[in-house]
Design a protein around this motif. Sequence first.
Motif, PDB file in Angstrom:
ATOM      1  N   HIS A   1      10.789  -0.636  11.396  1.00  0.00           N
ATOM      2  CA  HIS A   1      11.199   0.436  10.616  1.00  0.00           C
ATOM      3  C   HIS A   1      10.313   1.797  11.097  1.00  0.00           C
ATOM      4  O   HIS A   1       9.420   1.390  11.782  1.00  0.00           O
ATOM      5  N   ASP A   2      10.530   2.923  10.737  1.00  0.00           N
ATOM      6  CA  ASP A   2      10.107   4.004  11.032  1.00  0.00           C
ATOM      7  C   ASP A   2       9.046   4.644  10.074  1.00  0.00           C
ATOM      8  O   ASP A   2       8.510   5.701  10.346  1.00  0.00           O
ATOM      9  N   GLY A   3       8.989   3.814   8.881  1.00  0.00           N
ATOM     10  CA  GLY A   3       7.979   4.316   8.001  1.00  0.00           C
ATOM     11  C   GLY A   3       8.626   5.256   7.082  1.00  0.00           C
ATOM     12  O   GLY A   3       7.929   5.926   6.265  1.00  0.00           O
ATOM     13  N   THR A   4       9.894   5.812   7.335  1.00  0.00           N
ATOM     14  CA  THR A   4      10.427   6.732   6.294  1.00  0.00           C
ATOM     15  C   THR A   4      11.393   5.986   5.469  1.00  0.00           C
ATOM     16  O   THR A   4      11.803   5.013   5.547  1.00  0.00           O
ATOM     17  N   GLY A   5      11.782   6.751   4.329  1.00  0.00           N
ATOM     18  CA  GLY A   5      12.417   6.297   3.411  1.00  0.00           C
ATOM     19  C   GLY A   5      11.955   5.243   2.332  1.00  0.00           C
ATOM     20  O   GLY A   5      10.975   4.838   2.482  1.00  0.00           O
ATOM     21  N   PRO A   6      12.417   5.408   1.392  1.00  0.00           N
ATOM     22  CA  PRO A   6      11.738   4.410   0.103  1.00  0.00           C
ATOM     23  C   PRO A   6      11.718   3.072   0.168  1.00  0.00           C
ATOM     24  O   PRO A   6      12.426   2.349   0.998  1.00  0.00           O
TER      25      PRO A   6
ATOM     26  N   ARG B   1      -0.692   9.537  -6.540  1.00  0.00           N
ATOM     27  CA  ARG B   1      -1.153  10.665  -5.442  1.00  0.00           C
ATOM     28  C   ARG B   1      -0.764  10.389  -4.225  1.00  0.00           C
ATOM     29  O   ARG B   1      -0.424  11.146  -3.339  1.00  0.00           O
ATOM     30  N   HIS B   2      -0.697   9.158  -3.907  1.00  0.00           N
ATOM     31  CA  HIS B   2      -0.213   8.781  -2.439  1.00  0.00           C
ATOM     32  C   HIS B   2       1.558   8.544  -2.491  1.00  0.00           C
ATOM     33  O   HIS B   2       1.948   8.025  -1.266  1.00  0.00           O
ATOM     34  N   GLY B   3       2.235   8.861  -3.343  1.00  0.00           N
ATOM     35  CA  GLY B   3       3.626   8.616  -3.443  1.00  0.00           C
ATOM     36  C   GLY B   3       4.250   7.434  -3.953  1.00  0.00           C
ATOM     37  O   GLY B   3       5.246   7.038  -3.606  1.00  0.00           O
TER      38      GLY B   3
ATOM     39  N   GLU C   1       6.994   3.798   3.730  1.00  0.00           N
ATOM     40  CA  GLU C   1       6.323   2.840   4.412  1.00  0.00           C
ATOM     41  C   GLU C   1       4.908   3.655   4.655  1.00  0.00           C
ATOM     42  O   GLU C   1       3.622   2.995   4.510  1.00  0.00           O
ATOM     43  N   THR C   2       5.047   4.784   5.162  1.00  0.00           N
ATOM     44  CA  THR C   2       3.924   5.505   5.514  1.00  0.00           C
ATOM     45  C   THR C   2       3.217   5.791   4.308  1.00  0.00           C
ATOM     46  O   THR C   2       1.915   5.843   4.460  1.00  0.00           O
ATOM     47  N   ALA C   3       3.903   6.195   2.962  1.00  0.00           N
ATOM     48  CA  ALA C   3       3.069   6.516   2.023  1.00  0.00           C
ATOM     49  C   ALA C   3       2.287   5.328   1.474  1.00  0.00           C
ATOM     50  O   ALA C   3       0.985   5.245   1.129  1.00  0.00           O
ATOM     51  N   PHE C   4       2.858   3.870   1.809  1.00  0.00           N
ATOM     52  CA  PHE C   4       2.194   2.727   1.250  1.00  0.00           C
ATOM     53  C   PHE C   4       0.949   2.548   2.029  1.00  0.00           C
ATOM     54  O   PHE C   4      -0.208   2.324   1.663  1.00  0.00           O
ATOM     55  N   ARG C   5       1.074   2.697   3.510  1.00  0.00           N
ATOM     56  CA  ARG C   5      -0.047   2.668   4.314  1.00  0.00           C
ATOM     57  C   ARG C   5      -0.951   3.593   4.168  1.00  0.00           C
ATOM     58  O   ARG C   5      -2.211   3.214   4.423  1.00  0.00           O
TER      59      ARG C   5
ATOM     60  N   ASP D   1      -6.551   4.803   3.140  1.00  0.00           N
ATOM     61  CA  ASP D   1      -7.311   5.995   2.606  1.00  0.00           C
ATOM     62  C   ASP D   1      -8.693   5.648   2.576  1.00  0.00           C
ATOM     63  O   ASP D   1      -9.263   4.866   1.785  1.00  0.00           O
ATOM     64  N   PRO D   2      -9.633   6.411   3.535  1.00  0.00           N
ATOM     65  CA  PRO D   2     -11.030   6.306   3.406  1.00  0.00           C
ATOM     66  C   PRO D   2     -11.765   6.146   2.116  1.00  0.00           C
ATOM     67  O   PRO D   2     -12.555   5.866   1.543  1.00  0.00           O
ATOM     68  N   ALA D   3     -10.894   7.309   1.234  1.00  0.00           N
ATOM     69  CA  ALA D   3     -11.452   7.771  -0.124  1.00  0.00           C
ATOM     70  C   ALA D   3     -11.215   6.359  -1.132  1.00  0.00           C
ATOM     71  O   ALA D   3     -12.084   6.548  -2.284  1.00  0.00           O
ATOM     72  N   LEU D   4     -10.612   5.482  -0.777  1.00  0.00           N
ATOM     73  CA  LEU D   4     -10.225   4.558  -1.534  1.00  0.00           C
ATOM     74  C   LEU D   4     -11.004   3.225  -1.174  1.00  0.00           C
ATOM     75  O   LEU D   4     -10.594   2.105  -1.627  1.00  0.00           O
ATOM     76  N   ALA D   5     -11.692   2.995  -0.158  1.00  0.00           N
ATOM     77  CA  ALA D   5     -12.611   2.111   0.176  1.00  0.00           C
ATOM     78  C   ALA D   5     -13.126   1.351  -0.680  1.00  0.00           C
ATOM     79  O   ALA D   5     -13.334   0.129  -0.560  1.00  0.00           O
ATOM     80  N   ASP D   6     -13.741   2.073  -1.634  1.00  0.00           N
ATOM     81  CA  ASP D   6     -14.351   1.254  -2.733  1.00  0.00           C
ATOM     82  C   ASP D   6     -13.517   0.727  -3.880  1.00  0.00           C
ATOM     83  O   ASP D   6     -13.948   0.105  -4.773  1.00  0.00           O
ATOM     84  N   LEU D   7     -12.232   1.126  -3.926  1.00  0.00           N
ATOM     85  CA  LEU D   7     -11.244   0.865  -4.824  1.00  0.00           C
ATOM     86  C   LEU D   7     -10.917  -0.694  -4.629  1.00  0.00           C
ATOM     87  O   LEU D   7     -10.553  -1.679  -5.422  1.00  0.00           O
TER      88      LEU D   7
END
Length: 116
Positions: free
Chosen positions: A4-9, A37-39, A70-74, A79-85
């Motif tokens: 997949h190309d990472g687009t679409g729901p 925030r990430h879709g 899929e791009t939003a999921f990845r 996201d480095p800002a979520l490394a602690d989450l």
Amino acid sequence: MTEHDGTGPVYALNLFDLADREEYLAYARRSTAEVARHGGRVVALGRLREVVRGDIAPRQVLILVEWESETAFRGYLDDPALADLHPHRVRGSAAYVWHLFDRLQDLRPLLKCVAS
């Protein structure tokens, strides 16, 4: 599986058992806003009612998240800002099953592949 190309729901099916209530609460308190925030959007939350049939061991919890792509999921995962989450999710859960599914309007595309 197909490329997949990472687009679409896409839908992320999360099945898991709770392992540490406090750790999972630490994840849950922040994750809903970060997912949005990430879709992503939580479509369903569930607690196991009954095992009717299946090839996998039952899990206590179901969460179904619809992602813009899929791009939003990845992006959420990476996201480095979520490394602690994310470690809170890992420590707070056990027997985690996380599968991505493409969104379909109906089953014809699947049935067409089977008939070929």
